[in-house]
Write an enzyme that holds these catalytic residues in place. Structure first.
Site, mmCIF file in Angstrom:
data_model
loop_
_atom_site.group_PDB
_atom_site.id
_atom_site.type_symbol
_atom_site.label_atom_id
_atom_site.label_comp_id
_atom_site.label_asym_id
_atom_site.label_seq_id
_atom_site.Cartn_x
_atom_site.Cartn_y
_atom_site.Cartn_z
ATOM 1 N N GLU A 217 -4.793 -9.033 -0.432
ATOM 2 C CA GLU A 217 -5.650 -8.702 0.563
ATOM 3 C C GLU A 217 -7.114 -8.574 0.247
ATOM 4 O OE1 GLU A 217 -4.634 -5.465 3.388
ATOM 5 O OE2 GLU A 217 -2.505 -5.714 2.870
ATOM 6 N N GLU B 105 1.008 -1.253 0.105
ATOM 7 C CA GLU B 105 0.064 -0.082 0.139
ATOM 8 C C GLU B 105 0.739 1.095 0.064
ATOM 9 O OE1 GLU B 105 -3.224 -0.337 2.836
ATOM 10 O OE2 GLU B 105 -4.358 -1.914 1.545
HETATM 11 O O1 AHR Z 1 -5.407 -6.302 6.589
HETATM 12 C C1 AHR Z 1 -5.237 -4.902 7.503
HETATM 13 C C2 AHR Z 1 -4.475 -3.780 6.754
HETATM 14 O O2 AHR Z 1 -5.529 -3.459 5.668
HETATM 15 C C3 AHR Z 1 -3.035 -4.150 6.198
HETATM 16 O O3 AHR Z 1 -2.440 -4.039 7.076
HETATM 17 C C4 AHR Z 1 -3.002 -2.968 4.942
HETATM 18 O O4 AHR Z 1 -2.143 -3.438 4.005
HETATM 19 C C5 AHR Z 1 -4.627 -2.747 4.734
HETATM 20 O O5 AHR Z 1 -4.893 -1.300 4.492
#
Ligand code: AHR
Length: 515
Positions: free
Chosen positions: A317, A195
């Site tokens: 994710e 991110e």
């Molecule tokens: O999964 C939780 C968080 O969500 C992670 O650390 C981040 O990459 C995303 O914003």
């Protein structure tokens, strides 16, 4: 409430008696089966966040909770059964503040650190590189390391790769040997930042592209280990990020990531994980299904720069994000997991399977005690397997199997936010031994469906498998009642000539093997 929402709510509220005799059909296009569903689509994610690592995966050798060299035994055994193909670590946002050298060597000498991203918790670094990579070996899964671009140096990242993978007499390999590990680990997946548009450094895509080019240059392939280098990708609908990365980085990356959460929004309440109504449930199905459009659009951009599909898309994710459970630590993202979450998992897999010509990995967030977990644990040594765990288990027959395209005809229902949700979702595949598996989700909260599946091209006389369902959509497993939601054998499937007919109860998920 606007007019449209009222109409949708009324439709849903009154749909039960009207739709009681729902029928749906599925056509398997066996002759069109060609793309293998990489097992990495069933990947997991473990971040230093809340009790995912400390208390979840790791309790330490001296804990009163049963453990195998510090790894919690019950969690380890449950993950072993799940056939986890790949595990991403150490973050997430945590990764861009993690300094790996603090997590190696004798545990008593490791410095403590503050987990600034997640509640300011102080961690003792007792779970570090050796502990993570050894766990992956024990689970027989691929490690996926997320490197620190946001606050780390190029040198630090380069040395980490050397520490993990160099077999020679190099300085970092020597350090690894001093720490008790002679042979290098096999590390394939390496993320260059996470991110980077946000918690990973708040960069522009142009700036990050250059950072990626620089950092990744020094992530070397040592002694036969080949790194699959992954650039930090877009979130949700940020198509510009993907465009710039494809243009400025292109084939210097092996993969580009994408994050997509089924979440109400980033400001204010995200809604309760366990207290929701039918309207919320159908909204969730609509939002989770929207990932299909998001994947398609990112893929179309990637196709325009890379028609040969050399660069993979990795959804590293995904999953539901609800309010934290009342009474738990703020910032630890501990949430319960109901049948609604199970449907988010099954519907997501049904979509992911369709795009595996480009989509090569997906990592649900996260494996234990965080967001849409497989497993919940407490400090007293109790463990709960969530409905999502069971979906992963029922679906793992699709790992590395060849995807069978299919067409579905079923009822569709309009839901909040101008989305439409089909009442049936399904996916099918043929494994290496030629066995065909089909998974079906009756998304309808109220009505049974009779489903007719055309099996032309598949030799079968019967179908056996399991069903996951519950009395209420809000049902979940607790430490007191860990078996409230769990799969049982499914008996309502009949094969007659080339047709499989089954009765799917309302809100149920089934996986069948054709025999
Ligand atoms: O999964 C939780 C968080 O969500 C992670 O650390 C981040 O990459 C995303 O914003």
């Amino acid at each position: 409430m606007n007019k449209k929402i009222i109409v949708c709510s009324l439709l849903l509220a009154f749909s039960a008696p009207l739709l009681a005799q729902e029928t749906s059909t599925v056509n398997l296009n066996v002759n069109e089966a060609k793309t293998v569903i990489p097992k990495e689509i069933y990947g997991q994610f473990a971040e230093h966040l809340g009790t995912c690592i400390y208390g979840g995966l790791w309790v330490g050798e001296n804990s009163s909770i049963p453990n195998i060299n510090g790894y919690r035994s019950d969690v380890f055994n449950a993950l072993k059964e799940l056939k986890v193909p790949v595990l991403r670590w150490p973050g997430g946002c945590f990764a861009d503040e993690y300094h790996w050298m603090d997590g190696i060597g004798p545990k008593e000498k490791r410095p403590k650190m503050v987990n600034n991203n997640w509640g300011g918790t102080v961690e003792d670094n007792s779970f570090g590189t050796n502990e993570f990579l050894n766990l992956c070996e024990m689970l027989n899964c691929e490690p996926y390391i997320s490197g620190n671009v946001g606050s780390g140096t190029v040198e630090e990242m380069a040395k980490w790769v050397e520490y993990m993978t160099s077999a020679s007499d190099s300085p970092m390999a020597r350090l690894r040997r001093e720490n008790g590990r002679d042979k290098p680990w096999k590390v394939k997946f390496f993320g260059v930042g996470n991110e980077s548009w946000g918690c990973g450094g708040n960069m522009t895509p142009e700036f990050y592209s250059d950072m990626y080019r620089r950092y990744s240059t020094y992530c070397r392939n040592y002694d036969g280990n080949w790194l699959f280098k992954i650039a930090s990708g877009a979130t949700d609908y940020d198509y510009d990020w993907t465009r710039v990365l494809m243009k400025n980085v292109g084939p210097r990356m092996n993969g580009l990531s994408l994050h997509y959460y089924t979440v109400l929004g980033w400001e204010g309440s995200k809604g309760s994980a366990t207290q929701f109504d039918k309207d919320d449930y159908y909204w969730t199905m609509g939002k989770c299904r929207e990932i299909e459009d998001v994947i398609k659009r990112h893929c179309a951009i990637m196709d325009s720069y890379d028609p040969q599909k050399r660069v993979a898309l990795l959804l590293d994710e995904w999953g539901t994000w609800w309010d934290e459970e009342p009474g738990t630590v703020r910032g630890h993202l501990f949430q319960q997991n109901t049948m609604r979450d199970a449907f988010v998992a099954s519907l997501s897999f049904d979509i992911f399977h369709k795009y595996t010509d480009r989509l090569k990995m997906a990592n649900i967030a996260q494996v234990v005690n965080v967001l849409q977990s497989m497993i919940l644990t407490n400090n007293e040594g109790a463990m709960v397997l969530t409905p999502t765990y069971y979906v992963f288990k029922m679906y793992n027959v699709h790992q590395d199997a060849t995807y069978i395209p299919l067409n579905i005809t079923c009822k569709e229902v309009p839901v909040r936010d101008n989305r439409t949700v089909p009442m049936l979702s399904a996916t099918a595949s043929k494994d290496k031994d030629g066995k065909v598996h089909i998974s079906l989700s009756n998304v309808d909260a109220d009505n049974e469906q009779t489903v007719t599946i055309n099996l032309t091209g598949v030799k079968a006389t019967k179908a056996v498998g399991e069903i996951l369902t519950a009395k209420d959509m809000t049902d979940y497993n607790t430490f007191e009642h860990p078996d409230a939601v769990k799969p049982v054998p499914f008996k309502d499937a009949k094969v007659n000539k080339d047709v499989l007919t089954l009765k799917l109860p309302a809100k149920s998920i089934v996986t069948l093997e054709l025999q």
